[in-house]
Design a protein around this motif. Structure first.
Motif: not given
Length: 157
Positions: A129-152
């Motif tokens: 698989f390959g995936q993209v994971t957008p995240r929105l941090k909700l603790t200690d303020g808000t901040a966005g980030a994008v993670g993801g990767g490839a795996g088996i």
């Protein structure tokens, strides 16, 4: 190539060939494997073809952080082969990062919501698989980030 490397390669090749000959994933079967990317870690998926599958990623660095990401994923076929899929779903994450001090107050806790989308291909009981994971941090303020990767993942019977 030394003897240990040859034996390891032979065992991996045997397991891979057995997995390719096995039947496909069954409802409720558990896939265990790894994701390589941001973050890298242990990946576990409980497969449900008639609803949401549960996808869990646990990542850690023994010195700095522990991270847990959980998603519900809906998977749909692409084309007629039944092997290639796209998936999408909502989730949440939580993590602890050590900031270098001795006390518990020297650790940052982060949590928030996330989504996950990507592609996978199934070879018997093996999922790549390959995936993209957008995240929105909700603790200690808000901040966005994008993670993801490839795996088996290798599915247990």
């Amino acid at each position: 190539m030394n003897h240990l490397k040859k034996v390891t390669l032979a065992v991996f090749a045997f397991m891979f060939s057995m997995a390719l000959q096995a039947q496909d994933r069954n409802p409720g079967s558990v896939g265990i494997g790894a994701q390589f990317g941001q973050p890298t870690g242990l990946s576990v998926k409980v497969y449900n073809p008639n609803g949401m599958s549960t996808d869990i990623l646990a990542a850690w660095d023994l010195n700095d952080f522990f991270f847990l990401n959980i998603h519900g994923l809906i998977e749909n076929h692409i084309g007629s082969s039944g092997r290639l899929h796209y998936f999408v779903g909502p989730g949440a994450f939580a993590g602890i990062r050590d900031t270098g001090g001795e006390s518990l107050s020297d650790q940052d806790f982060e949590a928030g919501i996330s989504g996950n989308f990507g592609l996978n291909i199934i070879f018997g009981t093996i999922e790549v698989f390959g995936q993209v994971t957008p995240r929105l941090k909700l603790t200690d303020g808000t901040a966005g980030a994008v993670g993801g990767g490839a795996g088996i993942r290798f599915y247990l019977p």
